[in-house]
Enzyme design. Structure first.
Site, PDB file in Angstrom:
ATOM      1  N   LEU A  45       0.868  -1.170   0.000  1.00 14.85           N
ATOM      2  CA  LEU A  45       0.000   0.000   0.000  1.00 14.85           C
ATOM      3  C   LEU A  45       0.905   1.219   0.000  1.00 14.85           C
ATOM      4  CD1 LEU A  45      -2.805  -0.863   2.600  1.00 14.85           C
ATOM      5  CD2 LEU A  45      -3.121  -0.481   0.152  1.00 14.85           C
ATOM      6  N   ASP A  46       0.554   2.221  -0.789  1.00 12.47           N
ATOM      7  CA  ASP A  46       1.379   3.416  -0.858  1.00 12.47           C
ATOM      8  C   ASP A  46       1.431   4.135   0.485  1.00 12.47           C
ATOM      9  OD1 ASP A  46       1.858   3.076  -3.620  1.00 12.47           O
ATOM     10  OD2 ASP A  46      -0.105   3.967  -4.063  1.00 12.47           O
ATOM     11  N   PHE A  47       2.442   4.972   0.643  1.00 15.77           N
ATOM     12  CA  PHE A  47       2.634   5.775   1.853  1.00 15.77           C
ATOM     13  C   PHE A  47       1.369   6.544   2.216  1.00 15.77           C
ATOM     14  CE2 PHE A  47       4.297   9.717   3.908  1.00 15.77           C
ATOM     15  CZ  PHE A  47       4.977   9.139   4.966  1.00 15.77           C
ATOM     16  N   ASP A  48       0.666   7.066   1.192  1.00 17.10           N
ATOM     17  CA  ASP A  48      -0.523   7.888   1.433  1.00 17.10           C
ATOM     18  C   ASP A  48      -1.824   7.097   1.313  1.00 17.10           C
ATOM     19  OD1 ASP A  48      -0.106   7.521  -1.251  1.00 17.10           O
ATOM     20  OD2 ASP A  48      -0.368   9.613  -1.824  1.00 17.10           O
ATOM     21  N   SER A  49      -1.738   5.769   1.295  1.00 13.27           N
ATOM     22  CA  SER A  49      -2.931   4.924   1.276  1.00 13.27           C
ATOM     23  C   SER A  49      -3.073   4.207   2.613  1.00 13.27           C
ATOM     24  CB  SER A  49      -2.854   3.905   0.133  1.00 13.27           C
ATOM     25  OG  SER A  49      -2.801   4.560  -1.119  1.00 13.27           O
TER      26      SER A  49
END
Length: 204
Positions: A45-49
């Site tokens: 999962l992305d840093f901002d997800s």
């Protein structure tokens, strides 16, 4: 003995146990939440997800659930700017051209009411003149920042992205791991039934 951990990754946490890119000013990582050695995330999962992350030391299972050839469904709740109409949603469903590839067909629906999620920290930036809406999107591939790129390509930028389930087939049956009641930053071990299902999958 294999371990299986379900974790609700908060916003702003790296999907790894060390921040090798910023050794002098490390960002929050999985190590800040999960005190278990030698386990690794299945996919990312992305840093901002935010949302559901499965971690394990079962290598064959990690490969099977991570590789796009097996087309395991992953479901996301996605807050976007503005309210897409049905033709726009059909565009997402049929596949979106992103640079040099077209995404696989996806399941997409516009939610009538916002989902019951824990508040994000920090909250998204609201604009009084721009409404937002929530979509439920299920993909069978997991390219880099795919959901964000899909919604941006049709003119509806993603504001918040939360993965709520990871699906996989055992025989003809579709099984699912769900976020459930886990709050951001919380984790739990897989149940006995979940363990049995995951281990049977790794030997298929």
């Amino acid at each position: 003995m294999y371990q299986y951990i379900l974790f609700n990754k908060p916003y702003g946490v790296l999907c790894q146990f060390t921040d090798k890119d910023n050794p002098n000013s490390p960002r929050p990582t999985l190590k800040d939440y999960i005190p278990i050695p030698d386990i690794y995330s299945v996919g990312r999962l992305d840093f901002d997800s935010e949302g559901l992350l499965l971690l394990t030391n079962n290598g064959p299972l990690k490969h099977r659930l991570s590789h796009r050839e097996f087309a395991h469904p992953r479901t996301y709740l996605v807050q976007v700017e503005r309210i897409p109409d049905e033709p726009t949603l059909n565009h997402l469903r049929q596949g979106v051209q992103i640079k040099d590839y077209c995404t696989r067909p996806a399941q997409v629906q516009l939610l009538a009411t916002p989902p019951n999620l824990s508040p994000r920290n920090p909250p998204i930036r609201y604009r009084k003149t721009v409404p937002t809406s929530w979509l439920e999107i299920t993909l069978t591939e997991g390219r880099n920042r795919q959901v964000r790129r899909m919604t941006a390509a049709i003119g509806y930028p993603t504001l918040r992205l939360v993965r709520v389930s990871i699906g996989f087939k055992t025989g003809k049956t579709l099984e699912k791991l769900s976020l459930g009641d886990l709050k951001p930053g919380e984790w739990r071990e897989a149940t006995k039934l979940e363990r049995h299902t995951l281990e049977s999958l790794s030997y298929q």
